[in-house]
Scaffold this motif. Structure first.
Motif, PDB file in Angstrom:
ATOM      1  N   THR A   1     -41.239  26.022  52.870  1.00 24.96           N
ATOM      2  CA  THR A   1     -39.893  25.748  53.358  1.00 24.96           C
ATOM      3  C   THR A   1     -39.766  26.355  54.739  1.00 24.96           C
ATOM      4  N   GLU A   2     -39.789  25.503  55.764  1.00 22.79           N
ATOM      5  CA  GLU A   2     -39.746  25.964  57.156  1.00 22.79           C
ATOM      6  C   GLU A   2     -38.395  25.700  57.819  1.00 22.79           C
ATOM      7  N   HIS A   3     -37.534  24.946  57.160  1.00 27.67           N
ATOM      8  CA  HIS A   3     -36.226  24.597  57.716  1.00 27.67           C
ATOM      9  C   HIS A   3     -35.119  25.229  56.868  1.00 27.67           C
ATOM     10  N   PHE A   4     -34.046  25.608  57.539  1.00 25.64           N
ATOM     11  CA  PHE A   4     -32.888  26.153  56.835  1.00 25.64           C
ATOM     12  C   PHE A   4     -31.642  25.397  57.255  1.00 25.64           C
ATOM     13  N   PRO A   5     -30.708  25.187  56.328  1.00 19.76           N
ATOM     14  CA  PRO A   5     -29.575  24.302  56.582  1.00 19.76           C
ATOM     15  C   PRO A   5     -28.651  24.807  57.685  1.00 19.76           C
ATOM     16  N   VAL A   6     -28.116  23.824  58.416  1.00 18.87           N
ATOM     17  CA  VAL A   6     -27.109  24.076  59.445  1.00 18.87           C
ATOM     18  C   VAL A   6     -25.779  23.487  58.982  1.00 18.87           C
ATOM     19  N   SER A   7     -25.846  22.304  58.384  1.00 22.24           N
ATOM     20  CA  SER A   7     -24.646  21.653  57.867  1.00 22.24           C
ATOM     21  C   SER A   7     -25.066  20.648  56.809  1.00 22.24           C
ATOM     22  N   GLY A   8     -24.115  20.245  55.983  1.00 19.00           N
ATOM     23  CA  GLY A   8     -24.414  19.230  54.981  1.00 19.00           C
ATOM     24  C   GLY A   8     -23.239  18.968  54.074  1.00 19.00           C
ATOM     25  N   LYS A   9     -23.302  17.830  53.411  1.00 18.97           N
ATOM     26  CA  LYS A   9     -22.261  17.524  52.424  1.00 18.97           C
ATOM     27  C   LYS A   9     -22.837  16.635  51.343  1.00 18.97           C
ATOM     28  N   ILE A  10     -22.272  16.797  50.168  1.00 20.45           N
ATOM     29  CA  ILE A  10     -22.616  15.960  49.026  1.00 20.45           C
ATOM     30  C   ILE A  10     -21.296  15.529  48.401  1.00 20.45           C
ATOM     31  N   THR A  11     -21.191  14.244  48.102  1.00 17.66           N
ATOM     32  CA  THR A  11     -19.976  13.708  47.503  1.00 17.66           C
ATOM     33  C   THR A  11     -20.312  13.130  46.141  1.00 17.66           C
ATOM     34  N   VAL A  12     -19.669  13.643  45.118  1.00 15.13           N
ATOM     35  CA  VAL A  12     -19.837  13.116  43.762  1.00 15.13           C
ATOM     36  C   VAL A  12     -18.823  11.989  43.609  1.00 15.13           C
ATOM     37  N   THR A  13     -19.342  10.767  43.414  1.00 12.93           N
ATOM     38  CA  THR A  13     -18.467   9.602  43.314  1.00 12.93           C
ATOM     39  C   THR A  13     -18.233   9.160  41.875  1.00 12.93           C
ATOM     40  N   ALA A  14     -19.164   9.521  40.977  1.00 11.35           N
ATOM     41  CA  ALA A  14     -19.011   9.165  39.555  1.00 11.35           C
ATOM     42  C   ALA A  14     -19.820  10.149  38.724  1.00 11.35           C
ATOM     43  N   ILE A  15     -19.256  10.496  37.565  1.00  6.57           N
ATOM     44  CA  ILE A  15     -19.988  11.342  36.626  1.00  6.57           C
ATOM     45  C   ILE A  15     -19.544  10.964  35.222  1.00  6.57           C
ATOM     46  N   ASP A  16     -20.507  10.849  34.329  1.00  6.67           N
ATOM     47  CA  ASP A  16     -20.221  10.507  32.946  1.00  6.67           C
ATOM     48  C   ASP A  16     -20.719  11.657  32.072  1.00  6.67           C
ATOM     49  N   PRO A  17     -19.801  12.526  31.598  1.00  5.31           N
ATOM     50  CA  PRO A  17     -20.224  13.673  30.805  1.00  5.31           C
ATOM     51  C   PRO A  17     -20.756  13.303  29.420  1.00  5.31           C
ATOM     52  N   VAL A  18     -20.474  12.103  28.934  1.00  2.00           N
ATOM     53  CA  VAL A  18     -20.991  11.674  27.639  1.00  2.00           C
ATOM     54  C   VAL A  18     -22.450  11.232  27.788  1.00  2.00           C
ATOM     55  N   LYS A  19     -22.719  10.355  28.755  1.00  2.00           N
ATOM     56  CA  LYS A  19     -24.092   9.907  29.010  1.00  2.00           C
ATOM     57  C   LYS A  19     -24.876  10.927  29.836  1.00  2.00           C
ATOM     58  N   LYS A  20     -24.162  11.879  30.426  1.00  2.00           N
ATOM     59  CA  LYS A  20     -24.743  12.889  31.317  1.00  2.00           C
ATOM     60  C   LYS A  20     -25.488  12.221  32.476  1.00  2.00           C
ATOM     61  N   THR A  21     -24.725  11.418  33.258  1.00  2.00           N
ATOM     62  CA  THR A  21     -25.243  10.800  34.472  1.00  2.00           C
ATOM     63  C   THR A  21     -24.292  11.101  35.625  1.00  2.00           C
ATOM     64  N   ILE A  22     -24.848  11.158  36.837  1.00  2.00           N
ATOM     65  CA  ILE A  22     -24.070  11.481  38.027  1.00  2.00           C
ATOM     66  C   ILE A  22     -24.493  10.559  39.167  1.00  2.00           C
ATOM     67  N   SER A  23     -23.542  10.198  40.028  1.00  2.00           N
ATOM     68  CA  SER A  23     -23.800   9.364  41.206  1.00  2.00           C
ATOM     69  C   SER A  23     -23.064   9.947  42.394  1.00  2.00           C
ATOM     70  N   GLY A  24     -23.604   9.698  43.589  1.00  2.00           N
ATOM     71  CA  GLY A  24     -22.938  10.176  44.783  1.00  2.00           C
ATOM     72  C   GLY A  24     -23.743   9.933  46.045  1.00  2.00           C
ATOM     73  N   THR A  25     -23.322  10.607  47.111  1.00  2.00           N
ATOM     74  CA  THR A  25     -23.974  10.490  48.413  1.00  2.00           C
ATOM     75  C   THR A  25     -24.247  11.886  48.959  1.00  2.00           C
ATOM     76  N   PHE A  26     -25.185  11.987  49.923  1.00  2.00           N
ATOM     77  CA  PHE A  26     -25.475  13.276  50.524  1.00  2.00           C
ATOM     78  C   PHE A  26     -26.051  13.102  51.926  1.00  2.00           C
ATOM     79  N   SER A  27     -25.890  14.141  52.720  1.00  2.00           N
ATOM     80  CA  SER A  27     -26.494  14.224  54.051  1.00  2.00           C
ATOM     81  C   SER A  27     -26.574  15.699  54.407  1.00  2.00           C
ATOM     82  N   PHE A  28     -27.587  16.051  55.207  1.00  2.00           N
ATOM     83  CA  PHE A  28     -27.658  17.424  55.705  1.00  2.00           C
ATOM     84  C   PHE A  28     -28.571  17.501  56.906  1.00  2.00           C
ATOM     85  N   ARG A  29     -28.398  18.587  57.630  1.00  2.00           N
ATOM     86  CA  ARG A  29     -29.195  18.857  58.824  1.00  2.00           C
ATOM     87  C   ARG A  29     -29.735  20.275  58.696  1.00  2.00           C
TER      88      ARG A  29
END
Length: 182
Positions: free
Chosen positions: A118-146
């Motif tokens: 691991t030679e890089h360390f985060p400067v900024s980033g975000k993750i957005t959870v758009t859907a989650i199903d606690p019964v099926k235990k599945t998650i969906s979303g988007t992410f970006s980071f620098r």
């Protein structure tokens, strides 16, 4: 809440988070991103884990593997009772301004001859959870980071000064739930 339950704990946990089978992902899940301008998809593993810490909160870890890289995403929230993360956006700020709260963390690591660097360390980033199903235990979303290079730990490959992930998407990732005992 303690910063993501301690940076050291996250870093160790996120690199070793439970994964699905070695060579395939859940048939209903997809992950993709753009890394430094090039399309990227995992080729090996995707693992997702919700870790519940009674009295402290909860953290969600996602580990995405290709043949040569691991993308590690972690984000936290207050403890919920339904084995799910709240929908919404989680952010990492290197130097938060007043009122900004970092509740996410991102790392990229390189896999070289069986070792992880691991030679890089985060400067900024975000993750957005758009859907989650606690019964099926599945998650969906988007992410970006620098992330910026903080040093050289190996000499077999040349790594970029800036590692930038954009257009990250994960859909229907299966996750496991663990509850830590106090």
């Amino acid at each position: 809440m303690k910063k993501l339950f301690g940076l050291g704990l996250i870093f160790l946990t996120i690199l070793t988070t439970g994964c699905s089978s070695d060579d395939s992902n859940d048939v209903n899940s997809t992950v993709s991103a753009t890394i430094n301008g090039a399309a990227w998809k995992p080729t090996k593993k995707v693992g997702a884990t919700l870790i519940k810490m009674p009295g402290q909160g909860q953290r969600f870890d996602i580990s995405i593997h290709s043949n040569s890289e691991i993308l590690s995403l972690a984000f936290e929230s207050e403890l919920t009772t339904n084995n799910a993360m709240p929908l919404g956006t989680y952010n990492f700020y290197e130097d938060p301004e007043e009122g900004q709260i970092s509740n996410a963390l991102f790392f990229n690591s390189y896999l070289i001859d069986g070792d992880t660097y691991t030679e890089h360390f985060p400067v900024s980033g975000k993750i957005t959870v758009t859907a989650i199903d606690p019964v099926k235990k599945t998650i969906s979303g988007t992410f970006s980071f620098r992330a910026q290079k903080e040093g050289v730990l190996q000499t077999k490959i040349v790594t970029p000064e800036v590692f930038e992930v954009t257009n990250g998407v994960f859909e229907n990732l299966s996750y496991l739930v663990f509850t830590a005992t106090p």
